[in-house]
Structures are given as structure tokens and as C-alpha cells.
Design an enzyme around this catalytic site. Structure first.
Site, PDB file in Angstrom:
ATOM      1  N   PHE A  94       8.878  29.665 -47.023  1.00 41.71           N
ATOM      2  CA  PHE A  94       8.855  30.671 -45.954  1.00 41.71           C
ATOM      3  C   PHE A  94       7.446  31.228 -45.747  1.00 41.71           C
ATOM      4  O   PHE A  94       6.839  31.042 -44.690  1.00 41.71           O
ATOM      5  CB  PHE A  94       9.870  31.772 -46.310  1.00 41.71           C
ATOM      6  CG  PHE A  94       9.703  33.067 -45.580  1.00 41.71           C
ATOM      7  CD1 PHE A  94       9.497  33.100 -44.200  1.00 41.71           C
ATOM      8  CD2 PHE A  94       9.779  34.273 -46.275  1.00 41.71           C
ATOM      9  CE1 PHE A  94       9.355  34.322 -43.542  1.00 41.71           C
ATOM     10  CE2 PHE A  94       9.639  35.483 -45.611  1.00 41.71           C
ATOM     11  CZ  PHE A  94       9.422  35.518 -44.251  1.00 41.71           C
ATOM     12  N   THR A 103      12.985  24.992 -52.897  1.00 43.31           N
ATOM     13  CA  THR A 103      13.467  25.925 -51.863  1.00 43.31           C
ATOM     14  C   THR A 103      12.717  25.743 -50.545  1.00 43.31           C
ATOM     15  O   THR A 103      13.232  26.113 -49.493  1.00 43.31           O
ATOM     16  CB  THR A 103      13.336  27.404 -52.312  1.00 43.31           C
ATOM     17  OG1 THR A 103      11.971  27.660 -52.651  1.00 43.31           O
ATOM     18  CG2 THR A 103      14.204  27.690 -53.513  1.00 43.31           C
ATOM     19  N   GLY A 104      11.511  25.192 -50.586  1.00 44.26           N
ATOM     20  CA  GLY A 104      10.787  24.887 -49.348  1.00 44.26           C
ATOM     21  C   GLY A 104      11.411  23.674 -48.665  1.00 44.26           C
ATOM     22  O   GLY A 104      12.148  22.919 -49.281  1.00 44.26           O
ATOM     23  N   ASN A 111      -1.729  25.977 -64.878  1.00 47.98           N
ATOM     24  CA  ASN A 111      -2.262  24.759 -64.241  1.00 47.98           C
ATOM     25  C   ASN A 111      -3.182  25.074 -63.071  1.00 47.98           C
ATOM     26  O   ASN A 111      -4.226  24.434 -62.896  1.00 47.98           O
ATOM     27  CB  ASN A 111      -1.110  23.852 -63.789  1.00 47.98           C
ATOM     28  CG  ASN A 111      -0.420  23.179 -64.969  1.00 47.98           C
ATOM     29  OD1 ASN A 111      -1.055  22.910 -65.985  1.00 47.98           O
ATOM     30  ND2 ASN A 111       0.868  22.924 -64.851  1.00 47.98           N
ATOM     31  N   TYR A 157      12.331  35.840 -63.283  1.00 45.23           N
ATOM     32  CA  TYR A 157      11.397  36.038 -62.165  1.00 45.23           C
ATOM     33  C   TYR A 157      10.448  37.201 -62.449  1.00 45.23           C
ATOM     34  O   TYR A 157       9.222  37.049 -62.388  1.00 45.23           O
ATOM     35  CB  TYR A 157      12.200  36.298 -60.883  1.00 45.23           C
ATOM     36  CG  TYR A 157      11.355  36.430 -59.634  1.00 45.23           C
ATOM     37  CD1 TYR A 157      10.695  35.331 -59.093  1.00 45.23           C
ATOM     38  CD2 TYR A 157      11.220  37.651 -58.980  1.00 45.23           C
ATOM     39  CE1 TYR A 157       9.924  35.443 -57.941  1.00 45.23           C
ATOM     40  CE2 TYR A 157      10.468  37.779 -57.830  1.00 45.23           C
ATOM     41  CZ  TYR A 157       9.813  36.665 -57.317  1.00 45.23           C
ATOM     42  OH  TYR A 157       9.057  36.789 -56.181  1.00 45.23           O
ATOM     43  N   GLN A 165     -12.035  35.952 -69.577  1.00 52.37           N
ATOM     44  CA  GLN A 165     -12.497  34.921 -70.512  1.00 52.37           C
ATOM     45  C   GLN A 165     -13.394  33.878 -69.854  1.00 52.37           C
ATOM     46  O   GLN A 165     -14.336  33.375 -70.468  1.00 52.37           O
ATOM     47  CB  GLN A 165     -11.275  34.249 -71.149  1.00 52.37           C
ATOM     48  CG  GLN A 165     -11.580  33.466 -72.413  1.00 52.37           C
ATOM     49  CD  GLN A 165     -10.292  33.016 -73.106  1.00 52.37           C
ATOM     50  OE1 GLN A 165      -9.248  33.653 -72.987  1.00 52.37           O
ATOM     51  NE2 GLN A 165     -10.364  31.914 -73.825  1.00 52.37           N
TER      52      GLN A 165
END
Length: 312
Positions: free
Chosen positions: A14, A38-39, A100, A146, A163
């Protein structure tokens, strides 16, 4: 203005699809990454033929090796229906996804924005919520995958900044609505509109006295891009949302009025850990980003209702 190579994770969702569209309008190259949990490709179908747009099906819990200038990290299911479907994967998406993407930003020296959430405040004990408030979150409840996942992602962003001197931006998104919301995501705006258009009873959980603040998607995307382009050294977190507060009952009545529906309102038990109040303090966004929402709820709902007519 020089064209940038920009990665948007969760780009077929969305918010992500609206962001991709806006970044292309600004002359950038956009790499949209999404695992389509969900996309949907329908959200970006109109962009697939664009010469500066590329779609890659990829899960952010695995590393990604690309060359980019900026990263918007939006990947994560954001409605309770979807994030509670596979709570372990939800936490991994927030935490491993952040690791990541931060690793990619470190290697490429890219600026990186984290789409965090008002849910980091939990069921708040102060009102409205200000960025310095540390929240009241149940770490073992059904929403924790979540809430705590996003809190941990914020931790990682600030630790990478300290850092590795990364140029980070963290935004806390409050309830956002508009075209391309998932019709079955269980969120209050899409639920009410679909029920009203079908003439079904409108389901309110609790007495409808709990409040939410609803930000139209165009305003939200403006705030997101302003944050990414804000001066280096301003990291956030910053609340982006509409500070106008409405009860759930008021929202239901407005949806019935705008759809001219014959729907009745019904009341049901309140779900576990459902916040009673949700309203952003946007003082910081006004000061640092010169941002505030401009689209009133009635106008935004009318545009959203038009979109959902195709699903009924």
C-alpha cells in the site's frame, strides 16, 4: 536535480507503491523489492513498463546485493490479520530485514530510512504520543511480533548509526489510509468501507470510544520523502501522522454518510492489547521537516471509497 538509485523494500504494498510512484515522478531510478506476501503486482502494474522502474521478488530476511544511493525499508506486514498469520516470520522480517538492509547501506554508503510505527508506543499512558515517550508494550502478547519487531529494528538502526556512522532516518507512522489499501487487511478504514459498500453491518470492537488519527496516504508520503531529504545528523525518530483525533464510532458514521449506505452499526468484544487512544504529537515534524498533513478525513475517505468500489 541528479537522479538517484533508490531501493524500496515492501514496494508493492500500500505505502510502498505510492512511494515508488512519487520517487519516479521526481526523476529517480527505483528498485522495488517485495516478496508479495501482502503486496500485490496489481499495485505496481502501471509502473512495470516505466524505463526507470524495476521490480524484484525477494524476501528481506535474506541478504540483497545491489548498488543503490538510498533505501526506504518498508517491508513488513502491517495489519494484525496479516502480521499475526505468521508471527515468527513477522518478527524475522522486522529484525533480519533491518540487519540485511543496514548491512547493504553500510556497504554502499547509502542513506537509509526505517518505516517504524506508532505501535512502538503500545497502549500509551501519555496522550498525545511524543517521540521521547518510551511506550507501554506487552512483549508476550499477540501483537508483540509486530510491536517488538519494530522496536528492535529501531534499536538496530541507532546502533548501526553509533557503531558504523550510518546516515539513518526513522519515522513512526500513525494510521494511514487511501487507495491500494488491502481490502481484507482487517484495518478499520478498509473494513468499514467494504462493509458499508456491501450494505453489511459495520463491526465496531468495544464501545467505539477508542480513538485513532487518520492520515491520508499522499500526506504520509510527503512526510516520508521530507524526512529522507532532511539534513544529515537529524535521525529521528519522528512521528508522521494526522493529529486530528476521531472515535471509531465517528469514523463509522462518516463512512455510512459518504457511501450513503443502509448499514447498521454492531458492537463486538475488544481484541487483546488494542490501544485505547492513538494520536501523534507532530511538533518535531513541523519544526524539523516543515511538514504537516493537509488532507481532511472527509476528502481522503471519499477518494478511498471510490477506489474500493471496484472490489465490491
Amino acid at each position: 536535480m541528479q537522479s538517484k538509485k533508490i531501493l524500496v523494500t515492501g514496494g508493492a504494498g500500500f505505502l510502498g507503491s505510492h512511494l515508488c510512484e512519487r520517487l519516479l515522478e521526481h526523476g529517480n531510478e527505483v528498485l522495488c523489492v517485495d516478496n508479495l506476501f501482502t503486496g500485490t503486482k496489481a499495485n505496481i502494474a502501471h509502473l512495470l513498463s516505466h524505463p526507470r522502474f524495476e521490480f524484484m521478488r525477494h524476501d528481506v530476511t535474506f541478504p540483497l546485493y545491489v548498488e543503490i544511493d538510498e533505501i526506504y525499508n518498508l517491508a513488513c506486514p502491517a495489519s494484525p490479520v496479516h502480521y499475526q498469520f505468521d508471527p515468527v516470520q513477522t518478527t524475522k522480517t522486522s529484525v533480519m530485514g533491518a540487519i540485511n538492509m543496514l548491512g547493504l547501506a553500510k556497504r554502499t554508503k547509502a542513506k537509509i530510512l526505517q518505516a517504524s510505527t506508532s505501535e512502538v508506543y503500545g497502549d500509551p499512558e501519555i496522550h498525545p504520543q511524543i517521540e521521547s515517550y518510551r511506550g507501554s508494550v506487552n512483549p508476550i502478547g499477540i501483537r508483540a511480533c509486530y510491536d517488538e519487531g519494530k522496536r528492535c529494528a529501531e534499536t538496530l538502526f541507532f546502533d548501526y548509526q553509533r557503531q558504523h556512522n550510518l546516515n539513518i532516518k526513522v519515522m513512526r507512522i500513525f494510521n494511514t489510509y487511501g487507495p491500494r489499501m488491502h481490502p481484507n487487511d482487517g484495518r478499520v478504514v478498509s473494513n468499514f468501507i467494504i462493509q458499508a459498500l456491501k450494505g453489511e453491518d459495520i463491526s465496531i470492537y468495544g464501545e467505539g470510544k477508542q480513538t485513532r488519527s487518520f492520515c491520508y496516504v499522499d500526506d504520509l508520503i510527503n512526510g516520508m520523502i521530507k524526512l529522507m531529504n532532511s539534513p544529515d545528523g537529524f535521525y529521528g525518530p519522528v512521528n508522521i501522522g494526522n493529529p486530528k483525533e476521531f472515535t471509531i464510532l465517528e469514523l463509522a458514521q462518516l463512512v455510512i454518510e459518504l457511501t450513503q449506505s443502509k448499514s447498521k452499526i454492531t458492537f463486538h468484544p475488544l481484541p487483546e492489547d488494542d490501544p485505547k487512544q492513538r494520536q501523534p504529537d507532530i511538533t518535531l515534524a513541523k519544526q524539523e521537516l516543515q511538514w504537516q498533513p493537509t488532507i481532511e478525513l472527509k476528502e481522503g475517505l471519499s477518494k478511498t471509497i471510490e477506489y474500493f468500489k471496484d472490489f465490491v
